[in-house]
Design a protein around this motif. Sequence first.
Motif, short mmCIF file in Angstrom:
data_model
loop_
_atom_site.label_atom_id
_atom_site.label_comp_id
_atom_site.label_asym_id
_atom_site.label_seq_id
_atom_site.Cartn_x
_atom_site.Cartn_y
_atom_site.Cartn_z
N ALA A 8 -34.41 -11.09 40.92
CA ALA A 8 -33.90 -9.78 40.50
C ALA A 8 -33.57 -8.91 41.70
CB ALA A 8 -34.93 -9.09 39.60
N LEU A 9 -34.47 -8.88 42.67
CA LEU A 9 -34.24 -8.05 43.85
C LEU A 9 -33.06 -8.55 44.68
CD1 LEU A 9 -37.93 -7.35 44.81
CD2 LEU A 9 -36.20 -5.60 44.38
N GLY A 10 -32.85 -9.86 44.69
CA GLY A 10 -31.67 -10.40 45.37
C GLY A 10 -30.39 -9.90 44.75
N HIS A 11 -30.33 -9.90 43.42
CA HIS A 11 -29.14 -9.40 42.72
C HIS A 11 -28.99 -7.89 42.91
CE1 HIS A 11 -28.60 -13.30 41.04
NE2 HIS A 11 -29.64 -13.25 40.23
N LEU A 12 -30.09 -7.17 42.86
CA LEU A 12 -30.04 -5.73 43.08
C LEU A 12 -29.53 -5.41 44.48
CD1 LEU A 12 -33.40 -4.70 41.36
CD2 LEU A 12 -31.11 -4.03 40.61
N SER A 13 -29.96 -6.20 45.46
CA SER A 13 -29.49 -6.00 46.83
C SER A 13 -27.99 -6.24 46.94
CB SER A 13 -30.26 -6.92 47.78
OG SER A 13 -29.87 -6.71 49.12
N ASP A 14 -27.51 -7.29 46.26
CA ASP A 14 -26.07 -7.56 46.25
C ASP A 14 -25.30 -6.41 45.61
OD1 ASP A 14 -26.51 -10.01 47.45
OD2 ASP A 14 -26.40 -11.16 45.57
N LEU A 15 -25.82 -5.91 44.50
CA LEU A 15 -25.16 -4.81 43.80
C LEU A 15 -25.19 -3.53 44.63
CD1 LEU A 15 -26.54 -5.66 40.27
CD2 LEU A 15 -24.11 -5.58 40.89
N GLN A 16 -26.22 -3.39 45.45
CA GLN A 16 -26.25 -2.25 46.37
C GLN A 16 -25.11 -2.38 47.39
OE1 GLN A 16 -29.57 -2.07 49.10
NE2 GLN A 16 -29.48 0.15 49.23
N GLN A 17 -24.91 -3.57 47.91
CA GLN A 17 -23.83 -3.79 48.87
C GLN A 17 -22.47 -3.52 48.24
OE1 GLN A 17 -24.40 -4.44 52.16
NE2 GLN A 17 -26.54 -4.15 51.58
N GLU A 18 -22.38 -3.72 46.93
CA GLU A 18 -21.11 -3.52 46.21
C GLU A 18 -20.93 -2.08 45.75
OE1 GLU A 18 -21.07 -6.48 43.11
OE2 GLU A 18 -21.65 -8.05 44.53
N GLY A 19 -21.91 -1.22 46.00
CA GLY A 19 -21.77 0.20 45.69
C GLY A 19 -22.25 0.62 44.31
N VAL A 20 -22.82 -0.30 43.55
CA VAL A 20 -23.34 0.05 42.23
C VAL A 20 -24.62 0.88 42.36
CG1 VAL A 20 -24.20 -0.88 40.03
CG2 VAL A 20 -22.33 -2.02 41.24
N ILE A 21 -25.39 0.58 43.40
CA ILE A 21 -26.65 1.27 43.69
C ILE A 21 -26.56 1.86 45.09
CG2 ILE A 21 -29.15 0.99 44.01
CD1 ILE A 21 -28.92 -1.59 42.36
N ARG A 22 -27.01 3.08 45.24
CA ARG A 22 -27.03 3.66 46.58
C ARG A 22 -28.33 3.30 47.31
NH1 ARG A 22 -25.48 9.85 48.36
NH2 ARG A 22 -25.59 9.48 50.61
#
Length: 343
Positions: free
Chosen positions: A136-150
């Motif tokens: 889960a944290l791996g996907h969250l980290s990817d989504l952070q890189q994509e701008g979904v999460i700051r």
Amino acid sequence: MSRVPTVKLSGGLEICRIINGMWQVSGAHGAVNTAKAVEAMQNYVDAGLTTFDMADIYGPAEEIFGQFNSQLKSTLSGKDIPAVQSLTKYVPRPGPMDRKVVEKALQHSMTRMQVDFLDCVQFHWWDYRDKRYLDALGHLSDLQQEGVIRELALTNFDTQRLEEITNRGIRISSNQVQYSLIDQRPAARMEQFCLANNIQLLTYGTLAGGLLSERYVGKAEPKSRAELDTASLSKYKNVIDSWGGWRLFQELLVALETAARRQGCSVASVATRYVLDRPAVGGVIVGCRLGVAGAGQHISDSVRSCSPDLLLTAEDHSAIEAVTRRSRDLMALIGDCGDEYRS
């Protein structure tokens, strides 16, 4: 609007050092009038308290924030709209943690909060034996890189797991943990690691659900459900029992009241300031009284606690710590931060 001190998280998001906690609207503290709650949020923003903490599991908290956020944008324009920060949590049930599952959860939060991206996602996991929290944290980290999460953050993770996650190259901005004059477990191990890795601690339970206040000075020990009539009061009364009991707690309240009189503030402000001054603590989460009578004093205490002219003296610290050093070791009794949520 008052100037409330801020702290910048590692991803650049600037948040207030006093954070408005929205657990109170989860249903665990009684019925909530959504319209009144939305209206009451403006009082916090007007006082300079612009950062709100919520979760996907806090009942209508995300929706209440969304309605308030939408209302701000519809009634104000351009530079007149105050910057408001929203910290939410992702608390999944055990199960597969593929990217679609994570994306769907975040999209649900964004829809409820009426935002195009998430300022901060604080991830919680119930069972360390299930290592899918790393997926889960791996996907969250990817989504952070994509701008979904700051900002990517954690809630109630212990020091061992915090180190494990950080060693995998996942940048963590903050960890939300219980920290108060009664529960000082973060000082045992976590503070040092966080200071070394630019991770802020966001603390809750700092006022023990309201027990750390003048209201309980010299009062008989509350025991009945009628006296402990909110989830917070019941929860933190149990913490006090483990820490040292009501008699020692009364001694702590007397020390805090004495310091409060010297400082010209409330017991709550002293208890909050003590934790704000701890190493690695970025902010203290204080529960919002959204739509509840007496919120004005509550807001005033919060603002006062982070005022630059409130400086606890060596005498204040000495009197407080003369009591706390006689308490039980919660690290030995409970374990590291967050262990109380896991068997």
